[in-house]
Motif scaffolding. Structure first.
Motif, mmCIF file in Angstrom:
data_model
loop_
_atom_site.group_PDB
_atom_site.id
_atom_site.type_symbol
_atom_site.label_atom_id
_atom_site.label_comp_id
_atom_site.label_asym_id
_atom_site.label_seq_id
_atom_site.Cartn_x
_atom_site.Cartn_y
_atom_site.Cartn_z
ATOM 1 N N GLU A 26 0.836 -1.196 0.000
ATOM 2 C CA GLU A 26 0.000 0.000 0.000
ATOM 3 C C GLU A 26 0.871 1.248 0.000
ATOM 4 N N PHE A 27 0.537 2.166 -0.870
ATOM 5 C CA PHE A 27 1.300 3.404 -0.980
ATOM 6 C C PHE A 27 0.783 4.484 -0.037
ATOM 7 N N ASN A 28 -0.449 4.357 0.436
ATOM 8 C CA ASN A 28 -1.056 5.425 1.232
ATOM 9 C C ASN A 28 -1.464 4.983 2.633
ATOM 10 N N LYS A 29 -0.756 3.981 3.163
ATOM 11 C CA LYS A 29 -1.054 3.508 4.520
ATOM 12 C C LYS A 29 -0.829 4.622 5.552
ATOM 13 N N GLU A 30 0.189 5.459 5.312
ATOM 14 C CA GLU A 30 0.533 6.520 6.260
ATOM 15 C C GLU A 30 -0.054 7.878 5.873
ATOM 16 N N THR A 31 -0.707 7.962 4.732
ATOM 17 C CA THR A 31 -1.217 9.248 4.247
ATOM 18 C C THR A 31 -2.278 9.810 5.196
ATOM 19 N N PRO A 32 -2.122 11.049 5.668
ATOM 20 C CA PRO A 32 -3.116 11.623 6.583
ATOM 21 C C PRO A 32 -4.485 11.772 5.918
ATOM 22 N N ILE A 33 -5.512 11.357 6.634
ATOM 23 C CA ILE A 33 -6.902 11.476 6.182
ATOM 24 C C ILE A 33 -7.641 12.344 7.192
ATOM 25 N N PHE A 34 -8.310 13.400 6.721
ATOM 26 C CA PHE A 34 -9.160 14.219 7.593
ATOM 27 C C PHE A 34 -10.616 13.944 7.267
#
Length: 244
Positions: free
Chosen positions: A167-175
């Motif tokens: 996964e490329f966006n496991k750490e991507t912040p989500i608001f």
């Protein structure tokens, strides 16, 4: 599925050197113009000058809960009755995947134009926020952030099988933002989606807005602006100097 007729997105070019892009996606029955006022307000405040805003327009499709009549939508919805489980039943997987491909294409066009993926945020409201979570977390490039207002997790019963490995966006912040009086996308569905994402290890935060229905408020728009500024800080001439 037959190809859909799509109008070109509404564009707000960066007012300074273009170093970042926000793709913001409207909800069911709306158009990109519905969120132009929010972008214009951020423009007046001169806090996101290096950001280009892309406001896509959904194609007109038959919507089951609208007696099959056509309206702008990113995927079909069978029932909107305030029940937290209703939106999870009979999901339009084909329509969701078709919109996912479209947003992945928009992201790739920005990358092809020279904007690195870690300077791109994908976000939206209601249906637009739901497709933003889904398309963002299934992207094969690492994004700067994801915004989901009055939204929920699509295809949640099989979501973990649909994300790329690794996964490329496991750490991507989500608001995630949601009103506590939302009767369209039930607040409990939003909270349940937040808990599911948290349980799967995603970097998600959620804020509940008191007395807000299925809409946005000034406090929420300020919070989104703060998130965008944090994820897409101005670069000034740093890159220009390094390119010399």
């Amino acid at each position: 599925m037959a190809s859909l007729v799509r109008a070109p997105p509404l564009l707000f070019p960066a007012t300074a050197r273009h170093t970042a892009t926000v793709i913001f996606v409207h909800g069911l029955g709306d158009t990109g113009h519905g969120w132009a006022g929010a972008v214009e307000n951020w423009r007046r405040r001169q806090r996101l000058d290096e950001v280009k805003f892309i406001l896509p327009h959904a194609p007109s499709i038959p919507i089951t809960c609208n007696w099959g009549m056509k309206m702008p939508g990113w995927y079909d919805i069978h029932t909107i009755d305030g029940n937290a489980e209703s939106l999870r039943r009979n999901e339009d997987e084909a329509g969701i995947l078709q919109s996912q491909a479209y947003f992945h294409e928009l992201i790739q066009k920005e990358i092809d134009a020279g904007i690195p993926p870690e300077r791109i945020v994908l976000g939206g409201f209601s249906q637009g926020g739901a497709i933003s979570i889904f398309s963002g977390l299934t992207s094969k490039v690492k994004l700067a952030g994801i915004v989901a207002l009055s939204s929920y997790l699509l295809l949640s019963l099989k979501f973990s099988d649909l994300v790329p490995k690794p996964e490329f966006n496991k750490e991507t912040p989500i608001f995630m933002g949601h009103g506590d009086s939302d009767k369209v996308v039930n607040t409990e569905l939003g909270k349940m989606s937040y808990e599911m994402l948290k349980g799967m290890g995603y970097n998600v935060t959620m804020k509940i807005y008191k007395d807000m229905g299925h809409s946005a408020c000034l406090e929420e728009m300020d919070d989104v602006e703060a998130f965008l500024r944090e994820r897409l800080p101005p670069l000034g001439d740093n890159n220009a100097k390094s390119e010399l």
